[in-house]
Design a protein around this motif. Structure first.
Motif, PDB file in Angstrom:
ATOM      1  N   PRO A 179      68.144 -22.848  27.577  1.00 22.46           N
ATOM      2  CA  PRO A 179      67.064 -22.636  28.833  1.00 22.46           C
ATOM      3  C   PRO A 179      66.339 -23.882  28.864  1.00 22.46           C
ATOM      4  CG  PRO A 179      66.806 -21.333  26.896  1.00 22.46           C
ATOM      5  CD  PRO A 179      67.824 -21.812  26.747  1.00 22.46           C
ATOM      6  N   ARG A 180      66.271 -24.468  29.903  1.00 20.11           N
ATOM      7  CA  ARG A 180      65.111 -25.628  30.132  1.00 20.11           C
ATOM      8  C   ARG A 180      64.287 -25.453  30.988  1.00 20.11           C
ATOM      9  NH1 ARG A 180      70.435 -29.412  29.624  1.00 20.11           N
ATOM     10  NH2 ARG A 180      70.612 -29.428  27.211  1.00 20.11           N
ATOM     11  N   ARG A 181      63.113 -25.779  31.110  1.00 16.63           N
ATOM     12  CA  ARG A 181      62.072 -25.642  32.240  1.00 16.63           C
ATOM     13  C   ARG A 181      61.343 -27.002  32.195  1.00 16.63           C
ATOM     14  NH1 ARG A 181      59.190 -20.396  30.669  1.00 16.63           N
ATOM     15  NH2 ARG A 181      61.243 -19.134  30.632  1.00 16.63           N
ATOM     16  N   LEU A 182      60.413 -26.980  33.492  1.00 23.40           N
ATOM     17  CA  LEU A 182      59.839 -28.167  33.680  1.00 23.40           C
ATOM     18  C   LEU A 182      58.713 -28.340  32.630  1.00 23.40           C
ATOM     19  CD1 LEU A 182      58.740 -27.866  37.551  1.00 23.40           C
ATOM     20  CD2 LEU A 182      60.172 -29.343  36.373  1.00 23.40           C
ATOM     21  N   ARG A 183      58.330 -29.466  31.993  1.00 23.83           N
ATOM     22  CA  ARG A 183      57.278 -29.225  31.025  1.00 23.83           C
ATOM     23  C   ARG A 183      56.157 -29.340  31.560  1.00 23.83           C
ATOM     24  NH1 ARG A 183      57.371 -35.029  28.476  1.00 23.83           N
ATOM     25  NH2 ARG A 183      56.185 -35.476  30.185  1.00 23.83           N
ATOM     26  N   ASP A 184      55.765 -29.928  32.815  1.00 25.88           N
ATOM     27  CA  ASP A 184      54.720 -29.785  33.420  1.00 25.88           C
ATOM     28  C   ASP A 184      54.679 -28.517  34.236  1.00 25.88           C
ATOM     29  OD1 ASP A 184      52.495 -30.173  35.022  1.00 25.88           O
ATOM     30  OD2 ASP A 184      52.687 -32.464  34.799  1.00 25.88           O
ATOM     31  N   ARG A 185      53.652 -27.770  33.857  1.00 24.78           N
ATOM     32  CA  ARG A 185      53.693 -26.277  34.599  1.00 24.78           C
ATOM     33  C   ARG A 185      52.844 -26.745  36.145  1.00 24.78           C
ATOM     34  NH1 ARG A 185      54.996 -22.939  30.376  1.00 24.78           N
ATOM     35  NH2 ARG A 185      56.586 -23.762  29.628  1.00 24.78           N
ATOM     36  N   GLY A 186      52.694 -27.795  36.404  1.00 28.77           N
ATOM     37  CA  GLY A 186      52.018 -28.166  37.591  1.00 28.77           C
ATOM     38  C   GLY A 186      50.594 -28.053  37.977  1.00 28.77           C
ATOM     39  N   THR A 187      49.812 -28.210  36.782  1.00 34.05           N
ATOM     40  CA  THR A 187      48.473 -28.229  36.548  1.00 34.05           C
ATOM     41  C   THR A 187      47.962 -29.435  36.814  1.00 34.05           C
ATOM     42  OG1 THR A 187      48.673 -28.258  34.116  1.00 34.05           O
ATOM     43  CG2 THR A 187      48.070 -26.155  35.054  1.00 34.05           C
ATOM     44  N   GLY A 188      48.334 -30.414  36.359  1.00 26.90           N
ATOM     45  CA  GLY A 188      47.787 -31.851  36.621  1.00 26.90           C
ATOM     46  C   GLY A 188      46.883 -32.274  35.535  1.00 26.90           C
ATOM     47  N   MET A 189      46.145 -33.233  35.871  1.00 27.55           N
ATOM     48  CA  MET A 189      45.073 -33.675  35.176  1.00 27.55           C
ATOM     49  C   MET A 189      43.513 -32.938  35.511  1.00 27.55           C
ATOM     50  SD  MET A 189      46.016 -37.559  34.648  1.00 27.55           S
ATOM     51  CE  MET A 189      47.446 -38.082  33.936  1.00 27.55           C
ATOM     52  N   SER A 190      42.589 -33.474  34.973  1.00 32.91           N
ATOM     53  CA  SER A 190      41.154 -32.877  35.403  1.00 32.91           C
ATOM     54  C   SER A 190      40.717 -33.323  36.780  1.00 32.91           C
ATOM     55  CB  SER A 190      40.152 -33.609  34.448  1.00 32.91           C
ATOM     56  OG  SER A 190      39.947 -34.987  34.678  1.00 32.91           O
ATOM     57  N   MET A 191      39.515 -32.412  36.943  1.00 31.35           N
ATOM     58  CA  MET A 191      39.092 -32.634  38.426  1.00 31.35           C
ATOM     59  C   MET A 191      38.799 -34.138  38.813  1.00 31.35           C
ATOM     60  SD  MET A 191      35.947 -30.674  40.021  1.00 31.35           S
ATOM     61  CE  MET A 191      36.853 -28.940  40.736  1.00 31.35           C
ATOM     62  N   THR A 192      38.207 -34.718  38.028  1.00 31.15           N
ATOM     63  CA  THR A 192      37.837 -36.178  38.181  1.00 31.15           C
ATOM     64  C   THR A 192      39.011 -36.767  38.746  1.00 31.15           C
ATOM     65  OG1 THR A 192      36.238 -35.914  36.515  1.00 31.15           O
ATOM     66  CG2 THR A 192      36.453 -38.036  37.285  1.00 31.15           C
ATOM     67  N   VAL A 193      39.970 -37.128  38.057  1.00 34.21           N
ATOM     68  CA  VAL A 193      41.258 -37.620  38.332  1.00 34.21           C
ATOM     69  C   VAL A 193      41.841 -37.180  39.594  1.00 34.21           C
ATOM     70  CG1 VAL A 193      43.765 -38.158  37.603  1.00 34.21           C
ATOM     71  CG2 VAL A 193      41.738 -37.811  35.982  1.00 34.21           C
ATOM     72  N   LYS A 194      41.607 -35.836  40.048  1.00 31.95           N
ATOM     73  CA  LYS A 194      42.245 -35.243  41.235  1.00 31.95           C
ATOM     74  C   LYS A 194      41.468 -35.900  42.429  1.00 31.95           C
ATOM     75  CE  LYS A 194      44.450 -31.125  39.423  1.00 31.95           C
ATOM     76  NZ  LYS A 194      44.497 -29.903  39.206  1.00 31.95           N
ATOM     77  N   THR A 195      40.181 -35.678  42.266  1.00 34.68           N
ATOM     78  CA  THR A 195      39.340 -36.235  43.237  1.00 34.68           C
ATOM     79  C   THR A 195      39.557 -37.797  43.535  1.00 34.68           C
ATOM     80  OG1 THR A 195      37.648 -34.632  42.464  1.00 34.68           O
ATOM     81  CG2 THR A 195      36.963 -36.518  43.974  1.00 34.68           C
ATOM     82  N   VAL A 196      39.555 -38.548  42.431  1.00 35.34           N
ATOM     83  CA  VAL A 196      39.881 -39.937  42.626  1.00 35.34           C
ATOM     84  C   VAL A 196      41.326 -40.157  43.380  1.00 35.34           C
ATOM     85  CG1 VAL A 196      40.377 -42.348  41.560  1.00 35.34           C
ATOM     86  CG2 VAL A 196      38.391 -40.601  40.820  1.00 35.34           C
ATOM     87  N   MET A 197      42.425 -39.513  43.008  1.00 34.87           N
ATOM     88  CA  MET A 197      43.461 -39.573  43.370  1.00 34.87           C
ATOM     89  C   MET A 197      43.320 -39.084  45.062  1.00 34.87           C
ATOM     90  SD  MET A 197      46.189 -37.374  44.890  1.00 34.87           S
ATOM     91  CE  MET A 197      45.920 -35.742  43.887  1.00 34.87           C
TER      92      MET A 197
END
Lengths: 187, 172
Positions: free
Chosen positions: B5-23
């Motif tokens: 069984p294999r799964r996405l390593r990343d569960r879709g949370t991403g990085m912190s709010m600062t990084v998301k805002t800058v993005m």
């Protein structure tokens, strides 16, 4: 001008040596990035903005991929074995390549002088003189890439296509299991 | 033998709010700059390859900051692979039209540029067309390679105990 260039190339070589010698994978990735960005500055100094843009872009993307792939795994410390035989082989190899390199550099024309200037109707001269009139594109780099030498660009695009195809083909089964099976399991 | 069984390593949370805002602020300008470089490649430095890489880096930024799910929602893998193939095919068609339609040679520049049209967006014959197609191709190919290489990993906790033991035996 030439001193700045020499300094930049020296820094590039130092960063490359650090990349090979460091025992931490993350440090190695960061020094690879230093090599790439220093090379981009060298291209800018040699007034080649097209090449510098591609260099920075590819460097950033590939660096992000490298860091992402490295950080996900357990970062192992590489054991460097300084075997006498291996080092002597490497030194001999570098010496032979260096000798050939010096010979080749002696045959080169002086720095900054176009190589093709020595021939009467060299292709580069024709491109420069009639490039705008024949293609209608002021950026001669693109004119050469997509008009005079479009075959080469086609080959380049094919190489990138094959790289993407190989990556997808090797990791395809994982991807299918990931998207389909997990959905079925979770629902 | 069944696949582990294999799964996405990343569960879709991403990085912190600062990084998301800058993005959120940066993704538009980066994308716009990439498109500009592709469209004006025959006038200013840039072109299909450089512009395509910049466009791909915008999507890579979204994927890294907002998580795998968000990145794949905006640019699905199927679309990326189709755009990749379509770009190469269209580039071949552009070259082939030179032999078939214009009756000349492969990659002939069959659209003439008037003297007055020089240095404008609609000049250069097939060169901007080729840039557009190549930009599409390079952007989707790089994003495809990035996603495929970084998204899917076999992590130990998903493998099950026997597989982990086997792997450790293989390592030692």
């Amino acid at each position: 001008m030439i001193e700045v260039l020499a300094l930049l190339i020296l820094l590039t070589v130092i960063a490359a040596i650090i990349t090979v010698l460091t025992s931490n994978l993350l440090h190695a990735v960061i020094s690879v990035g230093a090599v790439g960005f220093l090379l981009a500055i060298v291209y800018l100094f040699l007034s080649a903005p097209d090449v510098a843009i591609v260099q920075i872009g590819v460097e950033v993307v590939s660096l992000v991929i490298l860091i992402r792939a490295t950080l996900g795994r357990e970062v192992q410390k590489l054991k460097t074995v300084h075997a006498v035989v291996g080092v002597s082989f490497a030194v001999a190899f570098v010496a032979v390549i260096g000798l050939f390199g010096i010979q080749v550099f002696n045959a080169f024309p002086q720095f900054g002088i176009p190589v093709m200037q020595r021939f009467a109707d060299a292709p580069s001269l024709v491109y420069l003189q009639s490039g705008l009139a024949e293609t209608g594109a002021p950026n001669l780099v693109t004119a050469v890439l997509l008009d005079f030498r479009a075959w080469d660009t086609l080959g380049e695009a094919t190489v990138l296509f094959c790289a993407a195809l190989g990556a997808v083909a090797i990791l395809r089964r994982n991807a299918r299991i990931n998207t389909d099976k997990n959905k079925e399991e979770s629902s | 033998m069944s696949a582990p069984p294999r799964r996405l390593r990343d569960r879709g949370t991403g990085m912190s709010m600062t990084v998301k805002t800058v993005m959120r602020w940066l993704k538009g300008p980066i994308l716009l700059f990439g498109i500009y470089m592709v469209l004006y490649g025959h006038i200013t430095p840039g072109g299909g390859f450089g512009g395509g890489v910049v466009i791909a880096s915008a999507f890579v930024l979204i994927t890294l900051a907002a998580g795998q799910k968000e990145g794949l929602r905006i640019f699905p893998l199927g679309m990326a692979s189709r755009l990749d193939s379509a770009g190469l095919l269209l580039f071949l068609v552009i070259g082939w039209l030179g032999t078939w339609w214009a009756g000349g040679y492969f990659f002939e520049n069959y659209i003439p540029t008037a003297e007055t049209a020089r240095f404008s967006l609609f000049s250069g014959g097939i060169i901007p067309l080729g840039n557009l197609v190549l930009g599409l191709k390079v952007a989707s190919a790089l994003f495809l390679v990035f996603t495929v290489l970084t998204a899917f990993h076999i992590t130990d906790e998903l493998l099950g105990e026997t597989e982990v033991q086997q792997r450790q035996e293989d390592k030692s």
